[in-house]
Design a protein around this motif. Sequence first.
Motif, short mmCIF file in Angstrom:
data_model
loop_
_atom_site.label_atom_id
_atom_site.label_comp_id
_atom_site.label_asym_id
_atom_site.label_seq_id
_atom_site.Cartn_x
_atom_site.Cartn_y
_atom_site.Cartn_z
N ALA A 96 0.76 -1.27 0.13
CA ALA A 96 0.03 0.06 0.03
C ALA A 96 0.93 1.27 0.02
O ALA A 96 0.12 2.35 -0.47
CB ALA A 96 -0.98 -0.01 1.16
N ARG B 192 -13.01 6.32 0.08
CA ARG B 192 -11.87 6.14 -1.08
C ARG B 192 -10.60 6.46 -0.36
O ARG B 192 -10.45 7.32 0.81
CB ARG B 192 -12.07 6.89 -2.24
CG ARG B 192 -13.30 6.43 -2.99
CD ARG B 192 -13.55 5.16 -3.28
NE ARG B 192 -14.52 4.73 -4.19
CZ ARG B 192 -15.69 4.23 -3.89
NH1 ARG B 192 -16.02 4.16 -2.46
NH2 ARG B 192 -16.82 4.10 -4.55
N GLY B 193 -9.53 6.09 -1.05
CA GLY B 193 -8.29 6.34 -0.22
C GLY B 193 -7.94 7.93 0.12
O GLY B 193 -7.26 7.96 1.22
N ASP C 118 -3.26 5.61 0.03
CA ASP C 118 -3.79 6.16 -1.16
C ASP C 118 -4.80 5.68 -2.02
O ASP C 118 -5.65 6.23 -2.78
CB ASP C 118 -2.79 6.93 -1.92
CG ASP C 118 -1.84 5.85 -2.82
OD1 ASP C 118 -2.22 4.54 -2.28
OD2 ASP C 118 -0.89 5.96 -3.58
N ARG C 119 -5.21 4.37 -1.51
CA ARG C 119 -6.17 3.89 -2.33
C ARG C 119 -6.79 2.69 -1.10
O ARG C 119 -6.11 2.13 -0.37
CB ARG C 119 -5.60 2.96 -3.44
CG ARG C 119 -4.69 1.79 -3.14
CD ARG C 119 -4.50 1.25 -4.55
NE ARG C 119 -3.63 -0.11 -4.28
CZ ARG C 119 -2.32 -0.08 -4.08
NH1 ARG C 119 -1.59 0.71 -4.04
NH2 ARG C 119 -1.81 -1.31 -3.93
N ASP D 45 -9.38 0.19 -1.99
CA ASP D 45 -10.33 -0.58 -2.89
C ASP D 45 -9.42 -2.17 -2.63
O ASP D 45 -10.23 -3.28 -2.47
CB ASP D 45 -10.21 -0.64 -4.22
CG ASP D 45 -11.33 0.26 -4.53
OD1 ASP D 45 -12.12 0.86 -3.84
OD2 ASP D 45 -11.51 0.69 -5.86
N ASP D 46 -8.27 -2.20 -2.44
CA ASP D 46 -7.37 -3.34 -2.16
C ASP D 46 -7.12 -3.78 -0.64
O ASP D 46 -6.98 -4.74 -0.42
CB ASP D 46 -6.22 -3.41 -2.85
CG ASP D 46 -6.33 -3.19 -4.35
OD1 ASP D 46 -7.31 -3.85 -4.77
OD2 ASP D 46 -5.18 -2.95 -4.91
N GLY E 259 -12.98 -2.91 -2.41
CA GLY E 259 -13.64 -2.81 -3.75
C GLY E 259 -14.82 -3.83 -4.06
O GLY E 259 -15.78 -3.45 -4.75
#
Length: 231
Positions: free
Chosen positions: A166, A191-192, A201-202, A204-205, A225
């Motif tokens: 990440a 969201r991130g 910064d994200r 979804d994972d 996600g």
Amino acid sequence: MDGLQFHPRSVFLPRAEALVVADLHVGRAAASDVAFPLGERRDLLARLRDLVAEADPATVIFAGDVLHRFDAVTERARKTVGALVDVCDEAGCAAVFVRGNHDTALDAVRDDVRDAYVVAEEPQVVVCHGHEEPDTDAERYVIGHDHPAITIEGQRRPCVLVAADAYRGADVVMLPAFSRVAAGVEINDTRGGDLQSPLFDRLDDARPVVYDEAAEEPLTFPPLGELRRHL
């Protein structure tokens, strides 16, 4: 994720025998003028004792925002921090304090506050608060700061966020607030870029992990996600 054991609002790193909690926000109840049934100090100490008894760590790492107030330390907050250390001493484990963005006055309570703490070297695991980019390279960062929580079937639950690769190729593990006074930040539709920590910064994972205290086991959910389609 390998090398992690999940406990209520905390994680245990068995290779290093280290228990990590974050965002205690000592003094928040008084500052917010909220009524907390068990009392802030009593609740924090009771839950820490339970965790230490269960995990049997060699080290307890307080990963930032130990205090709530930026400007000063009240005598009550000072005594609560001292009592947290007493819990560790009584259990025969070391207490390590990592500085968070709220901890501008923590040096007045402890003379051993660190910006980051290297827990293990193979792989290198670093505990920091997560409010700013770390100076220490790691293969895994364990952080706090954003107080993640997830709402499932109408009930908001504190959760750990676990994300591989990440931040600069390193895994990131974000803990919920150990304080039960601090509200969790709902991640269902986050969201991130919505999180304050620059290490995420994200999202979804990222996999949420909720500790089911009734069943006494962690529940690992699919990546956000995918999970959002079912919430």
